[in-house]
Enzyme design. Sequence first.
Site, short mmCIF file in Angstrom:
data_model
loop_
_atom_site.label_atom_id
_atom_site.label_comp_id
_atom_site.label_asym_id
_atom_site.label_seq_id
_atom_site.Cartn_x
_atom_site.Cartn_y
_atom_site.Cartn_z
N ASN A 210 0.86 -1.20 0.00
CA ASN A 210 0.00 0.00 0.00
C ASN A 210 0.89 1.23 0.00
OD1 ASN A 210 0.55 0.82 2.85
ND2 ASN A 210 -0.33 -1.21 3.21
N ASP A 279 -3.94 -6.43 5.14
CA ASP A 279 -4.91 -7.30 5.80
C ASP A 279 -4.84 -8.73 5.26
OD1 ASP A 279 -5.96 -5.36 7.49
OD2 ASP A 279 -7.28 -4.57 5.92
N ILE A 307 -1.63 -7.68 14.38
CA ILE A 307 -0.52 -7.62 15.35
C ILE A 307 -0.93 -6.82 16.59
CG2 ILE A 307 1.89 -6.94 15.67
CD1 ILE A 307 2.10 -7.05 12.53
N LYS A 341 -10.27 -3.34 19.85
CA LYS A 341 -8.92 -3.88 20.06
C LYS A 341 -8.42 -3.62 21.48
CE LYS A 341 -7.62 -3.37 15.19
NZ LYS A 341 -6.53 -3.33 14.21
O1 C5P Z 1 -8.27 -2.53 11.76
P1 C5P Z 1 -7.28 -1.66 11.10
O2 C5P Z 1 -6.33 -2.39 10.22
O3 C5P Z 1 -7.83 -0.46 10.42
O4 C5P Z 1 -6.42 -1.09 12.36
C1 C5P Z 1 -5.36 -0.24 12.19
C2 C5P Z 1 -4.44 -0.37 13.36
O5 C5P Z 1 -4.13 -1.73 13.63
C3 C5P Z 1 -3.12 0.27 13.10
O6 C5P Z 1 -2.62 0.72 14.34
C4 C5P Z 1 -2.28 -0.86 12.53
O7 C5P Z 1 -0.89 -0.65 12.71
C5 C5P Z 1 -2.77 -2.04 13.33
N1 C5P Z 1 -2.76 -3.32 12.58
C6 C5P Z 1 -1.91 -4.34 12.95
N2 C5P Z 1 -1.92 -5.53 12.27
C7 C5P Z 1 -2.76 -5.72 11.26
C8 C5P Z 1 -3.66 -4.71 10.87
C9 C5P Z 1 -3.62 -3.51 11.54
O8 C5P Z 1 -1.10 -4.16 13.87
N3 C5P Z 1 -2.77 -6.89 10.63
#
Ligand code: C5P
Length: 400
Positions: A210, A279, A307, A341
Site C-alpha cells: 500500500n 490485511d 498484530i 482492540k
Molecule cells: O483494523 P485496522 O487495520 O484499520 O487497524 C489499524 C491499526 O491496527 C493500526 O494501528 C495498525 O498498525 C494495526 N494493525 C496491525 N496488524 C494488522 C492490521 C492492523 O497491527 N494486521
Amino acid sequence: MNEFQGKRIVLGVTGGVAAYKAAELVRLLVKAGAAVDVVLTAAGARFVGAATFQALTGRRVWHAMWDERMEIGMAHIDLTRGASALLVAPATADFLAKLAHGLADDLLSTLCLARDCPLLVAPAMNRQMWENPATQRNVAQVRADGVSILGPAHGEQACGEVGDGRMLEATELFDDLYASLRVKSLGGKRVLLTAGPTFEALDPVRGLSNSSSGKMGFALARACVEAGAQVTMVAGPVALATPRGVNRLNVQSALQMREAVMQELPGQDVFIAVAAVADYRPRKAAAQKIKKSASSLTLELDANPDILAEVAARPDAPFCVGFAAESCDLAVYAEGKRVAKKLALVVGNLVQDGLGGETNAVTLFDAAGAHVLPLAEKSEVARGIVAHIASLMEERRGQR
Ligand code: C5P
C-alpha cells in the site's frame, strides 16, 4: 511549538576542520529562532573566521576572557547565564582533555566550568586520536561528569583515513540539541513501534502493498527518542533514513513484522502500531515469476494476523496505541477500533489529510473522548501524540 524559539544557545568552536559544519549549524539554529552566541578558541579561529559567525548570527563573536564588551567584565560567567545549552562543536582531543581535567585557561574552557546550563560536546578528530586510550579515558570522564557526547560518526576523514572521529553533520547536531531541550516525558520508558507498509510477495518480483510512506511512524519514533524513551522500530519496506537514536529492524511481510514485534515485546512499556499492515497475503508465493497467460487471474488470499489486537489482548500488554486511517466517518471507525482492540488510544486521521505528505491533521480518541490536534508537520504532530501518551500513562499511574 518550536523548542528553539526565543532560546539562546552558546556554541563553542575549537580548532578542527569540522568547524565549517559549525557555520551550517549556526544557520539552522538561527533559522529555527534561536539566538546564538559563538565563542571561538584561538585554534578555532584559524579554521573559520569570526566574520562568518558574526554574519550568520547577527551577533558579536566572543574570543577572550578579558572582553570589555561584557558590562561588568565577566564574559566567562555572563555568557552562559540564561542560555539553554552550551554546545562545543567541533570539540578537539585537546579540548576534551581540558574538560576532563577541569582546566580553564581560555574563555571557552572557563565557560564550561562556570555554567549553569547543560553542556554538550561533538568530538571531531583523526581516528587514531579518537581511539587513543588517553582520549577514551577523557571522554569517559567527561561523560561521567554529566556532559552529553554527540557522536562521533564513522567515515572518511579530512586526513584521508577512514574510521571513527568524524563530527556529526550539522542537521544531526541540530536534532540532538533539539532533543536535549525537550521535556523527558517518556524518560526511562521502552517504546516499540511498527511503521511503513508491509509487502506480501506474490512471486519473486511482485507483491501486494500500500502507499504508506512510513513518515508518520518514523516521526513518532524520533519524538519518543526526544522524550527520553529507548525506541525500537519494526519497519516495513520504506527508503527513509533511520531517525537518530532509534533501533530499527527491517521486515517485509506482515508475518515477519508480527514475529519481530513478538520477539521485541518483553519489557516494553508502550507499543505504537503505526504500520499499514496488509490485511491479506497471497496464499502461496510463486517460486518463479508468474507468466501472463489467461485474460484474468484469480488470487487466493489469506487473512494476516492483527498484530496490534494480539499484543493488546495479552495479559502483560504494554500501553497500546493504534492508528486508524479512514476515508470517511473517522470518529465512528476510530472509536470502534479503540474499543474492539482494547486500546488506550487511537490516532485517527482522514487519508486525504496525511497519506504520503509532510503534514497531518489527527484526532486522538481515548476513554475521555476526542482531542483534535491541528494540521502541522508530521514531526510536530508526533510530539503532540507523545505528549498525550505520556499524560495518559501518568494518569494511569495516579489511579493505581
Ligand atoms: O483494523 P485496522 O487495520 O484499520 O487497524 C489499524 C491499526 O491496527 C493500526 O494501528 C495498525 O498498525 C494495526 N494493525 C496491525 N496488524 C494488522 C492490521 C492492523 O497491527 N494486521
